[in-house]
Design an enzyme around this catalytic site. Structure first.
Site: not given
Length: 332
Positions: A111, A194, A197
């Site tokens: 992150k 995969k 979003k």
């Protein structure tokens, strides 16, 4: 029955990967386990969503949970922020988590690299909040992917450390749980990896997508110029579409197009049209249910009130006992 806890961030519409990879198993699980399924709106605050987006995405996930077959009478379906005891336990457990171990979290480091201008304390202590989601209901089974296994290990660490610190045998250890032996991985339409979003809407088939939208997305999916030799290996983008067909089409349909590919006779236009129609058919029941439930505000409110009450009953018992263990007792 053993207790299962699973949460999903309120980031909007659910896609086929969520459905085939998790939701269908949840529907079966609720008949065999004491299940708590929650929408993790507190976790979502680390990315600073607007109030309007946060409210609408939470509602969307609830609607799609119900449309997929989760039963509020069999399982506990709730919104994380409707159970304030989670935040209180999070405060206590933060006193029991250390900077070094939190900074070593792979997810935290990812992150930081992805969003260096938004390295907030919530991101750092994300594993602590996740641990509290699990510990507050004394769950022993947690359906998580490989990317969350380190967080689950940290949950065990925090629970065991609490037990040692206060010389109690209170929190149980929780472990990753796969309900089905057959893991279904749903690839995206962009040609790699995969479905997710993060790759954009064009990569995903959402459960709420209208039939025409599904057809357009499938027809635009990445392929190649076609096979040039008999029985050659399929490139990833093409294999991804065949993997989707394996999930939504009949074995005969899959075998037919597989044979055409192996004989260098496949026409991707025909292949995609068949895949699109099978996809529309496979998602039709859930899509119809989403449209019905989305119109029923009273039912949604009833489900969430029931879930909040059940989740709070469990959480309040845990918090009462945790306060007593720690020594936070009222003196009046």
């Amino acid at each position: 029955m053993e207790t299962v806890v699973s949460g999903i961030r309120s980031t909007g519409k659910l896609h086929l990967g969520n459905y085939y990879g998790a939701l269908r198993n949840f529907v079966k699980m609720q008949n065999e386990y004491n299940c708590f399924f929650f929408i993790a709106d507190l976790h979502s605050l680390t990315t600073h969503p607007t109030p309007q987006d946060l409210t609408s995405t939470v509602r969307q996930v609830v609607v799609e949970y119900l449309a997929a077959g989760l039963d509020p009478e069999k399982s506990t379906i709730y919104v994380q922020s409707d159970v304030p005891e989670v935040a209180e336990l999070y405060l206590y457990m933060n006193m029991n988590a250390y900077l070094g171990e939190l900074e070593r979290s792979t997810a935290f480091k990812d992150k930081v690299r992805a969003n260096p201008n938004n390295v907030n304390a919530g991101l750092l202590t994300y594993p602590v909040l996740m641990a509290c989601d699990i510990l507050i209901h004394h769950a022993t089974k947690v359906p998580v992917g490989k990317d969350q296994e380190q967080h689950l290990e940290m949950t065990r660490t925090f629970g065991n450390r609490f037990n040692r610190l206060y010389n109690v045998d209170y929190f149980q250890e929780s472990f990753a749980f796969t309900y089905s032996d057959k893991l279904i991985k749903i690839p995206g339409l962009s040609g790699q990896g995969k479905m997710g979003k993060s790759n954009g809407d064009a990569d995903c088939i959402y459960l709420s997508d209208p039939a025409e939208s599904i057809r357009k997305k499938i027809m635009r999916a990445v392929t190649d110029a076609g096979p040039t030799g008999l029985n050659q290996e399929k490139p990833e983008a093409v294999q991804n579409l065949f993997d989707l067909m394996k999930v939504v089409s009949t074995p005969d349909t899959l075998a037919h197009f597989d044979g055409l590919y192996n004989n260098c006779e496949i026409r991707y236009g025909d292949f995609k049209k068949q895949l699109a129609e099978d996809m529309v058919l496979a998602t039709n029941e859930v899509r119809t249910r989403i449209e019905e439930i989305d119109k029923d505000d009273a039912y949604i409110a009833k489900v969430l009130k029931l879930g909040a009450d059940k989740a709070q009953a469990s959480a309040q018992k845990t918090l009462k006992e945790v306060r007593e263990i720690i020594g936070l007792k009222k003196l009046y």
